[in-house]
Write an enzyme that holds these catalytic residues in place. Structure first.
Site, PDB file in Angstrom:
ATOM      1  N   ASN A   2       0.652  -1.204   0.089  1.00 51.11           N
ATOM      2  CA  ASN A   2      -0.105  -0.029  -0.187  1.00 51.11           C
ATOM      3  C   ASN A   2       0.730   1.242  -0.015  1.00 51.11           C
ATOM      4  OD1 ASN A   2      -1.948   2.067   0.527  1.00 51.11           O
ATOM      5  ND2 ASN A   2      -2.244   1.302   2.602  1.00 51.11           N
ATOM      6  N   LYS A  17       0.075   4.185  -0.348  1.00 48.88           N
ATOM      7  CA  LYS A  17      -0.604   5.356   0.364  1.00 48.88           C
ATOM      8  C   LYS A  17      -0.335   6.505  -0.824  1.00 48.88           C
ATOM      9  CE  LYS A  17      -0.344   3.551   4.717  1.00 48.88           C
ATOM     10  NZ  LYS A  17      -0.064   3.473   6.182  1.00 48.88           N
ATOM     11  N   HIS A  37      -9.536   1.286   5.147  1.00 50.49           N
ATOM     12  CA  HIS A  37      -8.423   1.567   5.703  1.00 50.49           C
ATOM     13  C   HIS A  37      -8.365   2.583   6.852  1.00 50.49           C
ATOM     14  CE1 HIS A  37      -4.258   2.860   6.554  1.00 50.49           C
ATOM     15  NE2 HIS A  37      -3.726   1.795   5.973  1.00 50.49           N
ATOM     16  N   GLU A  76      -7.015   5.112   7.971  1.00 51.52           N
ATOM     17  CA  GLU A  76      -6.815   6.279   7.371  1.00 51.52           C
ATOM     18  C   GLU A  76      -8.066   7.009   6.690  1.00 51.52           C
ATOM     19  OE1 GLU A  76      -2.888   5.796   5.469  1.00 51.52           O
ATOM     20  OE2 GLU A  76      -2.103   5.316   7.385  1.00 51.52           O
ATOM     21  N   GLU A  89      -5.510  -4.765  10.799  1.00 54.11           N
ATOM     22  CA  GLU A  89      -4.469  -3.653  11.185  1.00 54.11           C
ATOM     23  C   GLU A  89      -4.842  -2.940  12.192  1.00 54.11           C
ATOM     24  OE1 GLU A  89      -2.453  -2.438   6.847  1.00 54.11           O
ATOM     25  OE2 GLU A  89      -4.110  -1.091   7.171  1.00 54.11           O
ATOM     26  N   GLY A 143       2.579   2.409  10.718  1.00 54.12           N
ATOM     27  CA  GLY A 143       3.392   3.594  10.623  1.00 54.12           C
ATOM     28  C   GLY A 143       4.081   4.034  11.921  1.00 54.12           C
ATOM     29  N   SER A 150       3.313  -1.853  10.489  1.00 47.29           N
ATOM     30  CA  SER A 150       4.833  -1.764  10.743  1.00 47.29           C
ATOM     31  C   SER A 150       5.330  -3.258  10.425  1.00 47.29           C
ATOM     32  CB  SER A 150       5.231  -1.402  11.853  1.00 47.29           C
ATOM     33  OG  SER A 150       4.771  -0.224  12.229  1.00 47.29           O
TER      34      SER A 150
END
Ligand code: PGA
Length: 258
Positions: A9, A11, A96, A98, A168, A174, A214
């Protein structure tokens, strides 16, 4: 054993030239390898056509990072599942954290997006996961259960069979704070048992549940060795060809051992 799945991904990263280089480097590294792992690259929309052009000749597939919940019409700035399917994009990441956090995506909106994707025979990669406060409060199983039931469990068994689930934990994305293999395994097993109750043993067994947060070349092997971890959704480490390919190799190694 079913093949592992590794999805990169990207992003909102990379210029066009950098994207071309990254795709070519991954293509070259995987070229000629008889890999079992399903490798998927998920670049920003503008590089999808570039990616599908390469994918036609290479050992990887292509995913979008989002799609509209609407079929078509006056929705300025949106991209429909139909348009993605037209470009031969087979997969689409949905929900996701985000997008849930910054773009207000709810489980109800995601259920619509999942519908749009399955209507055009695309594969939704449905993300779920708790935030750190929920983990600390011990409500992480409840949170994930709700995300999965509300976003996916309206699907017919035939449609559900096409879905990939990505667990996730938001606190691991991240941050460098990876879930331990035990934490990942425990949640993946929980998700599989929810699916088993709803759709039966065979569909639950065949479902790919991948881990994201991560994941990198040094922890991928141990994570992917867990019986219910069927691969990874890779963010930061998918932006460097070398790291991403090492993660694919870890998936291959585990795939071969089993
Ligand atoms: P990360 O991101 O690997 O950089 O933690 C994973 C993701 O957001 O899909």
């Amino acid at each position: 054993m079913k093949p592992k799945v590794v999805i990169g991904n990207w992003k909102m990263n990379k210029s066009f030239d950098e994207a071309e280089d990254l795709i070519s480097d991954i293509e070259d590294a995987l070229d000629g390898l008889n890999i079992n792992t399903l490798v998927v690259l998920s670049p920003p929309y503008l590089y999808l056509e570039l990616t599908t052009d390469h994918a036609a000749e290479a050992n990887f597939e292509c995913a979008a990072q989002n799609c509209s919940q609407f079929k078509n019409g006056a929705y300025t700035g949106e991209i429909s599942a139909n348009m993605l399917a037209d470009l031969d994009v087979e997969f689409c990441i949905i929900g996701h954290s985000e997008r849930r956090k910054y773009f207000g995506e709810t489980n109800a909106i995601l259920a619509e997006k999942v519908n749009r994707l399955t209507e055009v025979d695309m594969i939704p990669v449905y993300c779920c996961g708790e935030v750190v406060e929920e983990r600390k409060a011990g409500t992480h199983f409840e949170v994930v259960e709700k995300q999965i039931k509300e976003g996916l469990f309206h699907l017919s068994p035939e449609a559900f069979e096409r879905v990939i689930i990505a667990y996730e934990p938001v606190w691991a994305i991240g941050t460098g704070l990876t879930a331990t293999p035990q934490q990942a395994e425990e949640m993946h097993l929980f998700i599989r048992s929810l699916v088993e109750k709803k759709y039966g043993t065979e569909i639950a067994y065949n479902l790919h549940i991948i881990y994201g947060g991560s994941c990198n070349p040094s922890n991928a092997l141990e994570l992917f060795s867990q019986p219910n971890v069927d691969g990874g959704l890779i963010g930061g480490a998918s932006l460097k060809a070398e790291d991403f390919v090492e993660i694919v190799e870890a998936a291959e190694t585990v795939g071969k051992e089993n």
